[in-house]
Design a protein around this motif. Structure first.
Motif, PDB file in Angstrom:
ATOM      1  N   GLN A  66      52.864 144.611  63.739  1.00  0.00           N
ATOM      2  CA  GLN A  66      52.076 145.412  62.813  1.00  0.00           C
ATOM      3  C   GLN A  66      50.765 144.720  62.420  1.00  0.00           C
ATOM      4  O   GLN A  66      49.754 145.381  62.159  1.00  0.00           O
ATOM      5  N   THR A  67      50.766 143.390  62.381  1.00  0.00           N
ATOM      6  CA  THR A  67      49.532 142.692  62.029  1.00  0.00           C
ATOM      7  C   THR A  67      48.614 142.538  63.242  1.00  0.00           C
ATOM      8  O   THR A  67      47.384 142.577  63.087  1.00  0.00           O
ATOM      9  N   ARG A  68      49.178 142.409  64.431  1.00  0.00           N
ATOM     10  CA  ARG A  68      48.308 142.413  65.623  1.00  0.00           C
ATOM     11  C   ARG A  68      47.624 143.765  65.765  1.00  0.00           C
ATOM     12  O   ARG A  68      46.448 143.838  66.148  1.00  0.00           O
ATOM     13  N   ARG A  69      48.328 144.826  65.436  1.00  0.00           N
ATOM     14  CA  ARG A  69      47.697 146.148  65.454  1.00  0.00           C
ATOM     15  C   ARG A  69      46.584 146.225  64.417  1.00  0.00           C
ATOM     16  O   ARG A  69      45.506 146.775  64.678  1.00  0.00           O
ATOM     17  N   LEU A  70      46.821 145.672  63.249  1.00  0.00           N
ATOM     18  CA  LEU A  70      45.786 145.644  62.210  1.00  0.00           C
ATOM     19  C   LEU A  70      44.548 144.896  62.695  1.00  0.00           C
ATOM     20  O   LEU A  70      43.415 145.357  62.476  1.00  0.00           O
ATOM     21  N   LEU A  71      44.732 143.770  63.365  1.00  0.00           N
ATOM     22  CA  LEU A  71      43.586 143.025  63.898  1.00  0.00           C
ATOM     23  C   LEU A  71      42.760 143.898  64.840  1.00  0.00           C
ATOM     24  O   LEU A  71      41.528 143.877  64.791  1.00  0.00           O
ATOM     25  N   ARG A  72      43.442 144.650  65.687  1.00  0.00           N
ATOM     26  CA  ARG A  72      42.731 145.492  66.657  1.00  0.00           C
ATOM     27  C   ARG A  72      41.979 146.623  65.974  1.00  0.00           C
ATOM     28  O   ARG A  72      40.897 147.020  66.418  1.00  0.00           O
ATOM     29  N   ALA A  78      50.011 142.013  53.805  1.00  0.00           N
ATOM     30  CA  ALA A  78      49.978 143.326  53.157  1.00  0.00           C
ATOM     31  C   ALA A  78      49.124 144.271  53.997  1.00  0.00           C
ATOM     32  O   ALA A  78      47.968 144.554  53.670  1.00  0.00           O
ATOM     33  N   VAL A  79      49.693 144.754  55.086  1.00  0.00           N
ATOM     34  CA  VAL A  79      48.938 145.588  56.017  1.00  0.00           C
ATOM     35  C   VAL A  79      48.340 146.798  55.313  1.00  0.00           C
ATOM     36  O   VAL A  79      47.148 147.107  55.471  1.00  0.00           O
ATOM     37  N   GLU A  80      49.133 147.486  54.518  1.00  0.00           N
ATOM     38  CA  GLU A  80      48.626 148.680  53.844  1.00  0.00           C
ATOM     39  C   GLU A  80      47.608 148.334  52.768  1.00  0.00           C
ATOM     40  O   GLU A  80      46.709 149.130  52.481  1.00  0.00           O
ATOM     41  N   GLY A  81      47.713 147.155  52.175  1.00  0.00           N
ATOM     42  CA  GLY A  81      46.713 146.718  51.215  1.00  0.00           C
ATOM     43  C   GLY A  81      45.347 146.539  51.863  1.00  0.00           C
ATOM     44  O   GLY A  81      44.319 146.952  51.305  1.00  0.00           O
ATOM     45  N   SER A 123      28.729 144.108  58.917  1.00  0.00           N
ATOM     46  CA  SER A 123      29.800 143.966  57.935  1.00  0.00           C
ATOM     47  C   SER A 123      30.824 142.950  58.437  1.00  0.00           C
ATOM     48  O   SER A 123      31.149 142.911  59.624  1.00  0.00           O
ATOM     49  N   VAL A 124      31.318 142.134  57.500  1.00  0.00           N
ATOM     50  CA  VAL A 124      32.285 141.080  57.820  1.00  0.00           C
ATOM     51  C   VAL A 124      33.415 141.139  56.806  1.00  0.00           C
ATOM     52  O   VAL A 124      33.176 141.100  55.590  1.00  0.00           O
ATOM     53  N   TYR A 125      34.647 141.208  57.287  1.00  0.00           N
ATOM     54  CA  TYR A 125      35.824 141.209  56.416  1.00  0.00           C
ATOM     55  C   TYR A 125      36.433 139.813  56.448  1.00  0.00           C
ATOM     56  O   TYR A 125      36.817 139.311  57.507  1.00  0.00           O
ATOM     57  N   LEU A 126      36.505 139.183  55.286  1.00  0.00           N
ATOM     58  CA  LEU A 126      36.972 137.806  55.175  1.00  0.00           C
ATOM     59  C   LEU A 126      38.269 137.809  54.371  1.00  0.00           C
ATOM     60  O   LEU A 126      38.270 138.122  53.177  1.00  0.00           O
ATOM     61  N   THR A 127      39.393 137.462  55.034  1.00  0.00           N
ATOM     62  CA  THR A 127      40.706 137.671  54.425  1.00  0.00           C
ATOM     63  C   THR A 127      41.364 136.397  53.913  1.00  0.00           C
ATOM     64  O   THR A 127      42.402 136.483  53.259  1.00  0.00           O
ATOM     65  N   THR A 128      40.813 135.252  54.208  1.00  0.00           N
ATOM     66  CA  THR A 128      41.260 133.942  53.728  1.00  0.00           C
ATOM     67  C   THR A 128      42.770 133.781  53.829  1.00  0.00           C
ATOM     68  O   THR A 128      43.303 133.758  54.916  1.00  0.00           O
ATOM     69  N   ASP A 129      43.501 133.707  52.706  1.00  0.00           N
ATOM     70  CA  ASP A 129      44.945 133.453  52.727  1.00  0.00           C
ATOM     71  C   ASP A 129      45.758 134.670  52.288  1.00  0.00           C
ATOM     72  O   ASP A 129      46.843 134.525  51.714  1.00  0.00           O
ATOM     73  N   ALA A 130      45.262 135.860  52.544  1.00  0.00           N
ATOM     74  CA  ALA A 130      45.980 137.062  52.127  1.00  0.00           C
ATOM     75  C   ALA A 130      47.338 137.141  52.809  1.00  0.00           C
ATOM     76  O   ALA A 130      47.486 136.829  53.993  1.00  0.00           O
ATOM     77  N   GLY A 131      48.337 137.578  52.047  1.00  0.00           N
ATOM     78  CA  GLY A 131      49.648 137.803  52.617  1.00  0.00           C
ATOM     79  C   GLY A 131      49.647 138.987  53.569  1.00  0.00           C
ATOM     80  O   GLY A 131      48.625 139.651  53.768  1.00  0.00           O
TER      81      GLY A 131
END
Length: 234
Positions: A172-178, A145-148, A135-143
């Motif tokens: 908060q976004t570095r945590r999301l990456l992890r 929106a951590v909860e999104g 599985s691959v998550y591709l986020t391109t130019d998403a703002g």
């Protein structure tokens, strides 16, 4: 035995995914915009004509129709030569969520707002791509929106994720990456010589400041960049 998913980053934003004899294109037939690298003319011609390795493309997908992701003339030429192919070109009336099955691939799409910008608005989507057990998550130019992102993924294990470099800059976004994927790629990087906004400099600074938080992240700046994507999660 399942074929291993492969990916090639062809430009700042364009990715070619293949699994066995099946393949898809994401944001590939794009144009030059500001300091971002467009797909080169030879590759674009091969894609349009369906020359190897682009001779068994099952689907073409676009996250949004900004010029660094999408070129209208190139895509019109592609569709004339490949009628009936699975295609995702976001419009104002495109559903916010859906799933496309094509060849070996399942592509789930979700509307998430574009990062704020000063040029033409377009409806923006992220993709969860599955093939070959990966599985691959591709986020391109998403703002930011951590909860999104969390709501869309719904706790599902993801092997690889591709993110914009802006996600390196905030706790908060570095945590999301992890937490979102086992392995992270940072892409959509500008050419250093034209990087007036300092994206490359900021990315390097973040890696220097937060090496442990970003240990599973790799920045992609070479074109083409070929990646083998075997399953990492169960």
């Amino acid at each position: 035995m399942a074929e291993t998913l492969q990916a090639v980053l062809l430009s700042s934003t364009g990715l070619f995914f293949s699994c066995g004899t099946s393949s898809i294109l994401v944001d590939v037939l794009n144009g030059a915009f500001r300091c971002f690298r467009a797909v080169d003319a030879g590759t674009a011609r091969a894609v349009i004509l369906g020359e190897p390795p682009y001779d068994q493309v099952d689907g073409i997908f676009y996250s949004h129709l900004h010029p660094d992701h999408y070129d209208q003339a190139s895509n019109a030429a592609f569709l004339r030569r490949h009628p009936g192919i699975s295609a995702f070109f976001p419009q104002a009336d495109t559903p916010d969520h859906g799933v496309v099955h094509t060849g070996a691939f399942t592509v789930e799409y979700q509307y998430l707002e574009h990062v704020p910008c000063d040029y033409a608005w377009a409806k923006h989507y992220v993709f969860l791509i599955s093939a070959g057990g990966t599985s691959v998550y591709l986020t391109t130019d998403a703002g930011l929106a951590v909860e999104g992102h969390r709501a869309f993924l719904g706790g599902r294990p993801v092997d690889y994720a591709f993110w914009n470099a802006i996600y390196l800059s905030y706790p908060q976004t570095r945590r999301l990456l992890r937490e979102a994927a086992a392995k992270t790629y940072i892409y959509h990087m500008p050419e250093p010589a034209g990087d007036t906004s300092g994206i490359c400099r900021k990315a390097a600074r973040n890696f220097a400041r937060y090496p442990e938080e970003l240990a599973a992240c790799t920045v992609l700046t070479q074109y083409p960049s070929a990646l083998s994507l075997p399953p990492l999660t169960k």
